[in-house]
Design an enzyme around this catalytic site. Structure first.
Site, PDB file in Angstrom:
ATOM      1  N   GLY A 210      16.378   0.023   1.307  1.00 57.38           N
ATOM      2  CA  GLY A 210      14.984  -0.064   1.724  1.00 57.38           C
ATOM      3  C   GLY A 210      14.097  -0.441   0.555  1.00 57.38           C
ATOM      4  O   GLY A 210      14.536  -0.485  -0.594  1.00 57.38           O
ATOM      5  N   PRO A 212      11.160  -0.207  -2.395  1.00 59.29           N
ATOM      6  CA  PRO A 212      10.891   0.866  -3.368  1.00 59.29           C
ATOM      7  C   PRO A 212       9.850   1.842  -2.841  1.00 59.29           C
ATOM      8  O   PRO A 212       8.896   1.461  -2.157  1.00 59.29           O
ATOM      9  CB  PRO A 212      10.371   0.104  -4.602  1.00 59.29           C
ATOM     10  CG  PRO A 212      10.836  -1.300  -4.425  1.00 59.29           C
ATOM     11  CD  PRO A 212      10.885  -1.541  -2.951  1.00 59.29           C
ATOM     12  N   GLY A 213      10.044   3.113  -3.156  1.00 59.95           N
ATOM     13  CA  GLY A 213       9.056   4.128  -2.818  1.00 59.95           C
ATOM     14  C   GLY A 213       9.117   4.675  -1.420  1.00 59.95           C
ATOM     15  O   GLY A 213       8.215   5.401  -1.000  1.00 59.95           O
ATOM     16  N   LYS A 216      14.218   7.173  -0.619  1.00 61.01           N
ATOM     17  CA  LYS A 216      15.684   7.181  -0.542  1.00 61.01           C
ATOM     18  C   LYS A 216      16.265   8.353  -1.340  1.00 61.01           C
ATOM     19  O   LYS A 216      17.143   9.070  -0.860  1.00 61.01           O
ATOM     20  CB  LYS A 216      16.227   5.844  -1.057  1.00 61.01           C
ATOM     21  CG  LYS A 216      15.774   4.635  -0.230  1.00 61.01           C
ATOM     22  CD  LYS A 216      16.380   3.354  -0.731  1.00 61.01           C
ATOM     23  CE  LYS A 216      15.782   2.917  -2.051  1.00 61.01           C
ATOM     24  NZ  LYS A 216      14.365   2.546  -1.938  1.00 61.01           N
ATOM     25  N   GLU A 432     -16.641 -15.118   0.793  1.00 63.21           N
ATOM     26  CA  GLU A 432     -16.150 -13.962   1.543  1.00 63.21           C
ATOM     27  C   GLU A 432     -16.709 -13.936   2.965  1.00 63.21           C
ATOM     28  O   GLU A 432     -16.015 -13.517   3.894  1.00 63.21           O
ATOM     29  CB  GLU A 432     -16.506 -12.672   0.801  1.00 63.21           C
ATOM     30  CG  GLU A 432     -15.927 -12.566  -0.601  1.00 63.21           C
ATOM     31  CD  GLU A 432     -14.410 -12.708  -0.625  1.00 63.21           C
ATOM     32  OE1 GLU A 432     -13.767 -12.361   0.378  1.00 63.21           O
ATOM     33  OE2 GLU A 432     -13.877 -13.183  -1.636  1.00 63.21           O
ATOM     34  N   HIS A 435     -14.504 -16.150   5.144  1.00 62.49           N
ATOM     35  CA  HIS A 435     -13.304 -15.450   5.606  1.00 62.49           C
ATOM     36  C   HIS A 435     -13.626 -14.539   6.788  1.00 62.49           C
ATOM     37  O   HIS A 435     -12.903 -14.522   7.797  1.00 62.49           O
ATOM     38  CB  HIS A 435     -12.726 -14.585   4.464  1.00 62.49           C
ATOM     39  CG  HIS A 435     -12.067 -15.372   3.368  1.00 62.49           C
ATOM     40  ND1 HIS A 435     -11.142 -16.345   3.607  1.00 62.49           N
ATOM     41  CD2 HIS A 435     -12.203 -15.299   2.011  1.00 62.49           C
ATOM     42  CE1 HIS A 435     -10.719 -16.847   2.449  1.00 62.49           C
ATOM     43  NE2 HIS A 435     -11.362 -16.231   1.469  1.00 62.49           N
ATOM     44  N   ASP A 508      -5.939 -18.168  -2.156  1.00 56.72           N
ATOM     45  CA  ASP A 508      -5.911 -18.561  -0.745  1.00 56.72           C
ATOM     46  C   ASP A 508      -5.037 -19.797  -0.544  1.00 56.72           C
ATOM     47  O   ASP A 508      -4.225 -19.853   0.380  1.00 56.72           O
ATOM     48  CB  ASP A 508      -7.331 -18.841  -0.256  1.00 56.72           C
ATOM     49  CG  ASP A 508      -8.219 -17.613  -0.358  1.00 56.72           C
ATOM     50  OD1 ASP A 508      -7.679 -16.497  -0.261  1.00 56.72           O
ATOM     51  OD2 ASP A 508      -9.446 -17.779  -0.537  1.00 56.72           O
TER      52      ASP A 508
END
Length: 623
Positions: A210, A212-213, A216, A432, A435, A508
C-alpha cells in the site's frame, strides 16, 4: 511528565547520568593500586642521602649500624640528625674499601637479602595479566550481543515480548478489509490445532502492500498484540552491510531466533530493500543483496509451518519484488492496505483526537470530507498541526478553524508574508477566479470550497480548492476533459481580462499535458489512434516516482500522431474554458474585485455572486 524517583537503596543501573563500571575501568583501577603499592612499599625507609655523604658519616663515626643490600645500603645513625631522622638509605656503589673504612670506624655491618617477588610481579607477571585482561575485554565487546565487530552476522531484529505489544485492532481504523483479512492469522496463532486438525495450512507469509503512511507496520503490531505472541521487527535495509555474506547470516540468525520463540511473528519492513527482482549481471558473480534474498527464499521454504511462525512484510513498491517471493508457499497472501475513504478517515481522526481537547463544534465528518487522499499518517499530522495552531493562539480547545488552517498548510504549504505589486495581485486574482468559475459551471465537478490569493508553499501565489462530495475511483472521458478545462481556466482568464499571459500557469500546463498524453497513450481515449496502449507504465503503483522515460514500441509517424492528438485535446479544453469565461465575463470581474479585497473567499460566497443578476460593465479593449 517526570519519571518516578528511585527508592533508597534501589538499583541504580537504570539511573541516567551514572555510567556502568566496565572491565576496562577495573583494569585501570588495579594498575593504580599496584603503582601506589610500588611507590610506598618498595620506597627506601628513612632519609635518602648521597653515597659521598654516607662515606663522610662513616669516617666521622656517626654511623652505628649498616645493612648492605644488592643495590641499596640502609643504616642507622648513633644520633638523630637535624631533620629528626635516625635512619638513612643510599644507593650502593662498587667500593672495595668500604668494608675497611667501616671496620676502622667500628660500624656494625651485615648483608641484606631483599625479596624479589614484588618487582618480578610488577616486571613481567603484571604485563601478562594486563594483556590477558585487555584481550578478554575487547573479545567480549567484539562478540557481544549488543553489536560489536564480531557480531555483525547476528540479526538486528528487535524482539518485543507478548506483554510489550499493546497495539490491537482497536487502534487501527480506515483499513477494515485488511484488518478482517489478518484476523485469520490471529486466530491461527491462538488456536493452531483448529486448522491443522483439518489438514489446512496457514499461509507462511503475509505481504502488506500500500501507499506510505497507511498503517502497514501498525497492522503487523496489532496482529502480534491480538495474538499475544512475541514480535520480531526488522527493516530490510538492516540485513545488508559492507561485509560479504552478512545479510545471509543475519537471515539465518533471525529465523533461528524465531524458531526458538515460536509461535511468533517476524516482521520485515521495506521488503523491497532486499527483495528486488534478480537480474543477470554483465560482470558475473552475485551481489550481496541477491545472496541475502536467496537465503530468505531458502529459509521461508525450509522452516516448519507447524511451528506457527508467521512472516509478515511491508512494502510500497510491490512491482519491483522478485517473483519467487510472491509465489505460493512464501508470501502467498498479499493484503492491500490502501488509503481510507471518507468513513475511514473519520474513524482515523477519532482515534487520533482521543487525547486532544476538541471544541464540541468540531465536525470530524467535515474534516474527513476535506481531506480526500490523506493517509493515516497524514491525518495524524493534521490533528497534531491543528493542536499546535490552537496552542499558538493560546486557545483552550482545538476549534474548527484550526483544522481548516492545518488543512491549508498541509495541502498548499505554509502561508508566506510576501508583498506583491498591485499588478501581480490582480493577475493572480484573475487566474484563480478563472479556475473557480469554470469549475462551478461545468457539470459533475467537485464544488469550489475556497479561493485564495495568499502565497503558500513553494512558488504557489494562490490556489483554488475543490471539495469532493464523494469518493471517485473512475474518471470518464468527459470528466477528464472538464478537469483539463478547469486547469486551463486560469490561463484563459488572464488572456481575456489582462490581454497577456504570464508564467503562473506552469503547473497547470504540466498537469494538463500529462492528462492528455495519458488519455491518448494509456487509456485509449483517442478516436484517431484507437484502443491501443502505446506507453509502458511511467509511475509506480503506490509511489509517485517517475520511471525512466522510454518510448513505446511504435513508429515515428505514430509518435507524430500522438503529439497531434495531445495538442488537439488540450486546444479543445482551452477553447471550452475561454467560452465559459466569456459567457461569465461580468462574474469574472466581480469575483476578482471581491477577491482582491478579501484575499480569501469561501465557496458559498462564490456561488452567491454567480447566482446574482449580472451588472453592466465595460470590457477592456484588449479582451
Amino acid at each position: 511528565m517526570s519519571s518516578p524517583a528511585t527508592p533508597p537503596g534501589g538499583p541504580s543501573k537504570g539511573r541516567p547520568g551514572i555510567p556502568k563500571p566496565t572491565a576496562l575501568w577495573w583494569v585501570l583501577g588495579a594498575l593504580t593500586v599496584l603503582a601506589l603499592g610500588q611507590a610506598f612499599l618498595m620506597a627506601p625507609a628513612g632519609r635518602q642521602i648521597s653515597y659521598s655523604e654516607f662515606k663522610g658519616l662513616v669516617r666521622g663515626g656517626q654511623v652505628a649500624e649498616v645493612a648492605v643490600g644488592d643495590s641499596i645500603i640502609r643504616g642507622t645513625l648513633k644520633k638523630a640528625g637535624d631533620d629528626g631522622f635516625a635512619t638513612f638509605s643510599t644507593t650502593r656503589i662498587a667500593d672495595p674499601k668500604l668494608v675497611e673504612e667501616m671496620d676502622a670506624a667500628s660500624v656494625k655491618y651485615s648483608g641484606e637479602l631483599v625479596s624479589r617477588w614484588l618487582p618480578e610481579v610488577l616486571g613481567w607477571v603484571l604485563p601478562l595479566l594486563l594483556l590477558f585482561g585487555l584481550w578478554t575485554f575487547f573479545f567480549k565487546r567484539m562478540g557481544g550481543a549488543e553489536g560489536g565487530i564480531m557480531s555483525f552476522s547476528r540479526s538486528k531484529a528487535k524482539l518485543m515480548a507478548e506483554d510489550d505489544v499493546k497495539t490491537t485492532f482497536a487502534d487501527v481504523a480506515g483499513v477494515d478489509e485488511a484488518a478482517q483479512e489478518l484476523r485469520e492469522i490471529v486466530e491461527f496463532l491462538k488456536t493452531p490445532k483448529k486448522y491443522t486438525n483439518l489438514g489446512g495450512k496457514i499461509p507462511k507469509g503475509v505481504l502488506l502492500v500500500g501507499p506510505p503512511g497507511t498503517g502497514k507496520t501498525l497492522l503487523a503490531r496489532a496482529v502480534a498484540g491480538e495474538a499475544k505472541v512475541p514480535f520480531f521487527s526488522m527493516s530490510g535495509s538492516e540485513f545488508v552491510e559492507m561485509f560479504v555474506g552478512v545479510g545471509a547470516a543475519r537471515v539465518r540468525d533471525m529465523f533461528a531466533q524465531a524458531e526458538a520463540k515460536a509461535p511468533c511473528i517476524v516482521f520485515i519492513d521495506e521488503l523491497d530493500a532486499i527483495g528486488k527482482a534478480r537480474q543477470q549481471s554483465a560482470f558475473g558473480g552475485h551481489e550481496e543483496r541477491e545472496q541475502t534474498l536467496n537465503q530468505l527464499l531458502s529459509e521461508m521454504d525450509g522452516f516448519d509451518a507447524r511451528k506457527a511462525i508467521i512472516i509478515m512484510a511491508a512494502t510500497n513498491r510491490p512491482e519491483v519484488l522478485d517473483p519467487a517471493l510472491m509465489r505460493p508457499g512464501r508470501f502467498d497472501r498479499q493484503v492491500l492496505v490502501d488509503k481510507p475513504d471518507v468513513k475511514g478517515r473519520e474513524a482515523v481522526l477519532k482515534i487520533h483526537v482521543r487525547n486532544v481537547k476538541l471544541n464540541p463544534a468540531v465536525d470530524l465528518r467535515k474534516v474527513a470530507a476535506r481531506t480526500a487522499g490523506f493517509a493515516g499518517a497524514d491525518l495524524a499530522n493534521l490533528v497534531n498541526e491543528a493542536a499546535l495552531l490552537a496552542a499558538r493562539r493560546d486557545g483552550e480547545t482545538v476549534e474548527m478553524h484550526d483544522f481548516d488552517e492545518a488543512i491549508d498548510r498541509l495541502i498548499a504549504g505554509l502561508e508566506k508574508k510576501r508583498v506583491m505589486s498591485t499588478k501581480e495581485r490582480e493577475i493572480v486574482a484573475y487566474h484563480e477566479t478563472g479556475h473557480a468559475i469554470v469549475a462551478s459551471v461545468l457539470p459533475n465537478m467537485d464544488p469550489v470550497h475556497k479561493i485564495s490569493i495568499v502565497a503558500r508553499g513553494f512558488g504557489a501565489l494562490g490556489y483554488t480548492m475543490q471539495l469532493p462530495l464523494e469518493e471517485r475511483y473512475l474518471m470518464q472521458k468527459g470528466d477528464l476533459l472538464s478537469q483539463m478545462a478547469i486547469l486551463l481556466g486560469g490561463r484563459a482568464a488572464e488572456e481575456i481580462a489582462v490581454g497577456e499571459i504570464s508564467t503562473g500557469a506552469q503547473n497547470d500546463l504540466q498537469r494538463v499535458t500529462d492528462l492528455a498524453r495519458s488519455m491518448v497513450t494509456e487509456w485509449g481515449m483517442s478516436e484517431r489512434l484507437g484502443m491501443i496502449n502505446f506507453d509502458p507504465p511511467r509511475r509506480g503503483r503506490f509511489l509517485d516516482l517517475g520511471m525512466p522515460i522510454e518510448r513505446g514500441l511504435y513508429s515515428d509517424d505514430t509518435a507524430r500522431m500522438i503529439d497531434d492528438e495531445v495538442k488537439q485535446i488540450i486546444t479543445g479544453a482551452h477553447n471550452e474554458a475561454r467560452r465559459i469565461l466569456r459567457e461569465h465575463r461580468e462574474v469574472l470581474e466581480r469575483v476578482t474585485r471581491r477577491l482582491l479585497e478579501k484575499e480569501v473567499m469561501e465557496g458559498d460566497e462564490l456561488r452567491e455572486m454567480m447566482a446574482a443578476p449580472p451588472q453592466l460593465i465595460s470590457e477592456p479593449s484588449n479582451s
